[in-house]
Design an enzyme around this catalytic site. Structure first.
Site, PDB file in Angstrom:
ATOM      1  N   LYS A  11       0.859  -1.179   0.000  1.00 61.72           N
ATOM      2  CA  LYS A  11       0.000   0.000   0.000  1.00 61.72           C
ATOM      3  C   LYS A  11       0.899   1.234   0.000  1.00 61.72           C
ATOM      4  O   LYS A  11       1.756   1.369   0.873  1.00 61.72           O
ATOM      5  CB  LYS A  11      -0.889   0.014   1.254  1.00 61.72           C
ATOM      6  N   ASP A 137      -5.019   1.385   8.830  1.00 61.90           N
ATOM      7  CA  ASP A 137      -4.833   1.036   7.422  1.00 61.90           C
ATOM      8  C   ASP A 137      -5.672  -0.155   6.984  1.00 61.90           C
ATOM      9  O   ASP A 137      -5.728  -0.462   5.791  1.00 61.90           O
ATOM     10  CB  ASP A 137      -3.353   0.725   7.135  1.00 61.90           C
TER      11      ASP A 137
END
Length: 285
Positions: A11, A137
């Protein structure tokens, strides 16, 4: 016995604007998140109980007990869905951890999806409070590989226009930049939000848009670890790199390039000059 295999993509926060801080201490963020084909490899097999084994070039320091985020995610899903079965999980760790590219959160998000399929239960939605409780996240990683605008404390996820075809060169010097330390060193915590991503941008337009955005954690990270500045300067010095910055709270930095051929070329140059850095050409998914 059935085994499910999956990849957990890196990510990358191409932007990270800190727009405020709540009374409970949580910071408010505004970030464009993309995912890449550089990834960890996971598998899950039905078993009487929960256990995990870890291998790969970045397996060192990864716990294999209940403190492992994949194990915690599995336990949350089992509890919420009333599952009695367990699973044997494997993690082949190709992404550096504590590096600002959400590898632990991506692993946990993929674990939730794999185990929902393996156990035959509905997956947990990104909006579930149990998901956010695993980490800020986790919700956005459940949307992988779709580029997403992440705001709030990680709990507000908004679709964005299609990102043009592009690639990244990911670079991490061999340093740790603790997230809590970076946030503590942040001087201004009420910056302006990210500009909305316009529709229909080509690569050059996207690069110009990205160059106007910020990562508010980059300056404090550079003070803590000057190697971050060195990595960004190295990327910026290469003509194929249109924009360079830091992902998340660091220490992984990125260089935006047009395609994978350019990414591989830049990666070779950086790797030769800094043999002890982790360098990876990465397609944006």
């Amino acid at each position: 016995m059935a085994t499910i295999k999956a990849i957990a993509p890196a990510k990358v926060n191409l932007t990270l604007h800190v727009t405020g801080q709540r009374d409970d201490g949580y910071h408010l963020l505004d970030s464009l998140v993309v995912f890449t084909d550089v990834a960890d490899r996971l598998s899950a097999t039905i078993a009487p109980d929960l256990r995990i084994s870890v291998s790969g070039p970045f397996s060192g320091g990864i716990p294999t007990d209940h403190t492992n985020l994949m194990m915690r995610a599995a336990e949350v899903l089992r509890s919420v869905r009333g599952v009695k079965q367990g699973a044997t999980l494997t993690l082949e760790k190709h992404l550096p951890h504590a590096a600002g590219i959400g590898s632990g959160s991506s692993d946990a998000a993929v674990t939730l999806a794999m185990l929902a399929g393996l156990w035959g239960v509905p997956p947990l939605p990104a909006t579930a409070p149990e998901v956010l409780a695993l980490g800020a996240d986790l919700p956005v990683c459940l949307r992988a590989p779709t580029p997403t605008r992440m705001s709030g404390i990680g709990d507000v996820l908004t679709a964005v226009p299609q990102v043009p075809e592009c690639a990244l060169v990911l670079v991490r010097p061999p340093i740790d930049v603790p997230t809590a330390t970076v946030f503590k060193a942040l001087a201004k915590k009420d910056g302006g939000p990210m500009e909305p991503l316009p529709e229909g941008l080509d690569f050059d337009g996207f690069a110009r848009w990205l160059a106007r955005q910020r990562n508010d954690l980059q300056a404090p990270a550079e003070k803590i670890a000057p190697e971050v500045s060195e990595a960004i300067a190295k990327l910026k010095s290469l003509p194929a790199v249109s924009v360079a910055g830091m992902s998340g709270s660091g220490a992984t930095c990125f260089g935006l390039v047009k395609d994978m051929a350019a990414a591989r070329h830049v990666a070779r140059i950086v790797q030769v000059s800094q043999m002890n850095w982790w360098v990876a050409p990465a397609a944006v998914l």
